[in-house]
Scaffold this active site. Structure first.
Site, PDB file in Angstrom:
ATOM      1  N   LYS A 119       0.817  -1.216   0.000  1.00  0.00           N
ATOM      2  CA  LYS A 119       0.000   0.000   0.000  1.00  0.00           C
ATOM      3  C   LYS A 119       0.846   1.260   0.000  1.00  0.00           C
ATOM      4  O   LYS A 119       0.477   2.246  -0.636  1.00  0.00           O
ATOM      5  CB  LYS A 119      -0.943  -0.011   1.202  1.00  0.00           C
ATOM      6  CG  LYS A 119      -1.972  -1.133   1.090  1.00  0.00           C
ATOM      7  CD  LYS A 119      -3.332  -0.744   1.622  1.00  0.00           C
ATOM      8  CE  LYS A 119      -4.309  -1.879   1.343  1.00  0.00           C
ATOM      9  NZ  LYS A 119      -5.705  -1.531   1.481  1.00  0.00           N
ATOM     10  N   GLY A 166      -5.484  -4.467  10.631  1.00  0.00           N
ATOM     11  CA  GLY A 166      -6.567  -3.841  11.385  1.00  0.00           C
ATOM     12  C   GLY A 166      -6.165  -3.472  12.814  1.00  0.00           C
ATOM     13  O   GLY A 166      -6.924  -2.828  13.524  1.00  0.00           O
ATOM     14  N   GLU A 290      -6.149   0.974  -4.246  1.00  0.00           N
ATOM     15  CA  GLU A 290      -5.015   0.143  -4.671  1.00  0.00           C
ATOM     16  C   GLU A 290      -5.185  -0.279  -6.129  1.00  0.00           C
ATOM     17  O   GLU A 290      -6.241  -0.099  -6.725  1.00  0.00           O
ATOM     18  CB  GLU A 290      -4.884  -1.096  -3.785  1.00  0.00           C
ATOM     19  CG  GLU A 290      -6.083  -2.013  -3.811  1.00  0.00           C
ATOM     20  CD  GLU A 290      -5.907  -3.207  -2.863  1.00  0.00           C
ATOM     21  OE1 GLU A 290      -4.772  -3.521  -2.512  1.00  0.00           O
ATOM     22  OE2 GLU A 290      -6.917  -3.809  -2.500  1.00  0.00           O
ATOM     23  N   ASN A 292      -5.077  -3.596  -8.481  1.00  0.00           N
ATOM     24  CA  ASN A 292      -5.040  -5.055  -8.514  1.00  0.00           C
ATOM     25  C   ASN A 292      -4.455  -5.470  -9.850  1.00  0.00           C
ATOM     26  O   ASN A 292      -5.095  -5.318 -10.898  1.00  0.00           O
ATOM     27  CB  ASN A 292      -6.432  -5.641  -8.314  1.00  0.00           C
ATOM     28  CG  ASN A 292      -6.931  -5.391  -6.903  1.00  0.00           C
ATOM     29  OD1 ASN A 292      -6.181  -5.502  -5.947  1.00  0.00           O
ATOM     30  ND2 ASN A 292      -8.187  -5.027  -6.779  1.00  0.00           N
ATOM     31  N   ARG A 294      -4.008  -7.896 -11.883  1.00  0.00           N
ATOM     32  CA  ARG A 294      -4.423  -9.232 -12.337  1.00  0.00           C
ATOM     33  C   ARG A 294      -5.818  -9.119 -12.936  1.00  0.00           C
ATOM     34  O   ARG A 294      -6.442  -8.070 -12.846  1.00  0.00           O
ATOM     35  CB  ARG A 294      -4.497 -10.172 -11.126  1.00  0.00           C
ATOM     36  CG  ARG A 294      -5.438  -9.615 -10.070  1.00  0.00           C
ATOM     37  CD  ARG A 294      -5.817 -10.594  -8.983  1.00  0.00           C
ATOM     38  NE  ARG A 294      -6.912 -10.066  -8.183  1.00  0.00           N
ATOM     39  CZ  ARG A 294      -6.779  -9.313  -7.102  1.00  0.00           C
ATOM     40  NH1 ARG A 294      -5.585  -9.004  -6.663  1.00  0.00           N
ATOM     41  NH2 ARG A 294      -7.829  -8.866  -6.465  1.00  0.00           N
TER      42      ARG A 294
END
Lengths: 455, 159
Positions: A119, A166, A290, A292, A294
């Site tokens: 991130k 978290g 973000e 991804n 793929r």
């Protein structure tokens, strides 16, 4: 000059393996699936031209081993390896092993996978490309946070820089709370992570998850295939996805698509990818989440809405052939919805189940597409994720698509395993969902009613 | 570990044996121009009782693979089998021309190395996983094998 028939090695399982085999057939390639011993009789294995058993059922000793997949590619005489989603799809190691063998990888370059893989670096790439990100500030002095709080805006999150999963996150709604909680959070972070450094980030309590489908040529050029709304989520797991995202103004859509195009150019992104954003429902904010790197589970809604084949295009690009993808308008000519049918029991806290399925009946009709790994008599394995099938419906607008999907769900039978079908029925019939977009917090707030009992 | 002189295959074999008996998960060793990586894949002792050997549906219609992939033979033996713990290229001997690790008639223990499976230049020792006497080998030296494929058969246990 006739080129030899390409050989596609499928390095995945489940419905996506079957999907990749279908795409290989579509482009006239031979398909070989690399399977674990548990998947020798899978639909993908039955549909493929050849099967190679790479390891035992345990994914850690089969699907998650880059060197086993690369060895299988060598043994299969593969021209290209398609990694699907999950497993090794975003692992630079597999691309590198394949590069050494002169075998193409149907995905981005290894350096792209690294750049967007965490991130922090993904956020830095986004900022450099001028993509909006959530306001955030490092805390220098926990006794002097009023100015920082005002800059970020309330509500906000206090995050431990070295926290994760978290942990080390606190929600703050007022300046008084920030004064009280910041020193406490620093002490706790020091104790828990050995580092008391904190970060303030704007909190969006009522945001939607909207993502943009991109396809890069690897040289900086980008095709944008609209957007998807994936806001119906249970504990960050998507349940329903649709294309286009409903109730997005022209201006907001331009921000989403232009930001995604800038990221593709900055990364010289190669192939199919998704740029995820939070779209706030309480302000005009749109922030980058973000990339991804793929093909995604929900790619079929984009394919149906625009009439394209993204998986075939991935293979063609990797083979150095023209992808045949068109330049399309921001909004597709049709609406498409996908639901995920999981082998989980919504009335028993989504407990997964496995075993032989029978009496499988799929709905029929125009615009209905099924992507699945099951049929009657299939022994659904307990070792992997619970996605049994995806049901996709296309119609001329959202309202028609939602109605058609509700009918399709009601005309689907999978026995005797408990599935998420009753839950999907409840969401599709709910007035909030039928009215348009819902925030990602919506499902959790209505879970008790939607699952027919215990929250 | 590095050493100037070029090793013999026996040196490498000794090394493999040494590493096999160690607790290391993986190791890389270079001798001059030669480098060897070894990785342990875990649970080796249970491999003889490997699950679901690839049946007839595996190796469907082998067309023209780059390496010869042996068709999984139908297991019609009375003795237990030693099966491949992973896909790769199976070697019965440490080097061409060297003696095989074990030969028919040899007694094996669970930790006896019976061969090597090479995966992308990684050498993985294959152990017998059981006690018995080797009856025959089911695949030739240098054969590409799949997980679960029978490598060797043991003599049936004495009644």
């Amino acid at each position: 000059m006739s080129e030899p028939r390409p050989v596609v090695l499928v390095a995945n399982r489940g419905e996506i393996a079957a999907r990749i085999v279908a795409a290989a057939k579509r482009i006239g390639a031979e398909s070989v699936v690399a399977v674990s011993a548990a998947d020798v009789d899978s639909l993908a294995a039955r549909a493929a031209d050849r099967v190679l058993v790479i390891g035992p059922a345990s994914a850690a000793r089969s699907y998650l081993r880059p060197e086993l997949v690369a060895q299988a590619a060598v043994m299969a005489g593969a021209t290209v390896v398609h990694p699907g989603y999950g497993f090794l799809s975003e692992q630079p190691r597999l691309c590198e092993l394949l590069e050494e063998e002169g075998i193409a990888f149907a995905g981005p370059r290894p350096e792209t996978l690294r750049a967007v893989g965490d991130k922090g670096s993904a956020r830095a790439v986004a900022i450099a490309a001028g993509v909006p990100v959530a306001a955030g500030r490092l805390i220098d002095d926990v006794a002097d946070v009023a100015g920082l709080g005002a800059e970020v805006g309330y509500p906000l999150l206090i995050k431990a820089i070295h926290g994760g999963g978290g942990r080390g996150i606190r929600l703050v709604t007022t300046e008084a709370e920030l004064f009280a909680l910041a020193p406490q959070a620093a002490q706790e972070a020091e104790a828990a992570f050995g580092n008391g450094d904190l970060y303030l980030e704007r909190y969006y309590g009522s945001a939607r998850h909207v993502e943009v489908q991109v396809f890069g040529d690897g040289e900086g050029g980008a095709l944008i295939f609209g957007d998807r709304d994936c806001s119906v989520q249970r504990r960050h797991q998507k349940l329903i996805e649709e294309c286009p995202a409903p109730d997005i103004s022209e201006a907001r859509r331009a921000v989403l698509h232009d930001s995604s195009r800038a990221l593709v150019a900055a990364l010289r992104y190669r192939g199919a990818g998704t740029v995820e954003f939070l779209v706030d429902t309480l302000s005009d904010d749109i922030v980058f989440l973000e990339v991804n790197a793929r093909i995604q589970v929900e790619h079929p809604v984009t394919e149906e809405a625009f009439g394209i084949d993204l998986v075939a295009a991935q293979l063609l690009l990797a083979l150095g052939r023209p992808t045949g993808l068109p330049v399309v308008p921001a909004l597709p000519p049709a609406s498409a919805i996908e639901v995920r049918i999981n082998a989980e029991d919504p009335s028993a806290d989504f407990a997964p189940n496995a075993g032989v399925v029978s009496g499988v009946v799929w709905p029929k009709g125009p615009g209905i597409r099924i992507e699945t790994q099951i049929d009657s008599g299939f022994d659904f394995p307990p070792y992997y994720d619970s996605l049994m099938a995806k049901l996709i419906v296309r119609a001329h607008d959202r309202e028609a698509a939602v109605s058609a999907m509700l009918a399709a769900v009601r005309n689907t039978t999978i026995e005797p395993l408990a599935t998420t079908l009753p839950l999907l029925d409840a969401v599709l019939a709910h007035p909030d969902f039928r009215a348009g977009s819902v925030p990602t917090s919506w499902f959790g707030e209505h879970a008790a009613a939607l699952t027919g009992g215990t929250p | 570990m590095a050493q100037d002189s070029t090793p013999t295959w026996q040196d490498l074999l000794d090394l493999v044996t040494q590493l096999t008996e160690s607790d290391l998960e993986s190791a890389s060793v270079s001798f001059g121009d030669i480098s060897v990586s070894i990785s342990r894949t875990g649970e080796l002792p249970s491999l003889a009782a490997a699950s679901a050997a690839p049946g007839a549906s595996a190796a469907t219609a082998p067309s023209t693979p780059a390496a010869t992939v042996a068709a999984a033979p139908a297991a019609t033996t009375s003795g237990p089998a030693i099966t491949a713990p992973m896909l790769g290229v199976f070697y019965r001997r440490p080097s061409p021309g060297a003696d095989p690790f074990v030969a028919p008639g040899d007694a094996v223990e669970p930790d006896t190395t019976i061969g090597i499976i090479e995966i992308m230049k990684l050498m993985n020792p294959v152990v017998a996983g059981t006690t018995g006497v080797i009856a025959s080998f089911a695949v030739e030296d240098g054969t590409a094998v799949q997980f679960g494929e029978t490598l060797a058969l043991l003599e049936p246990a004495a009644p």
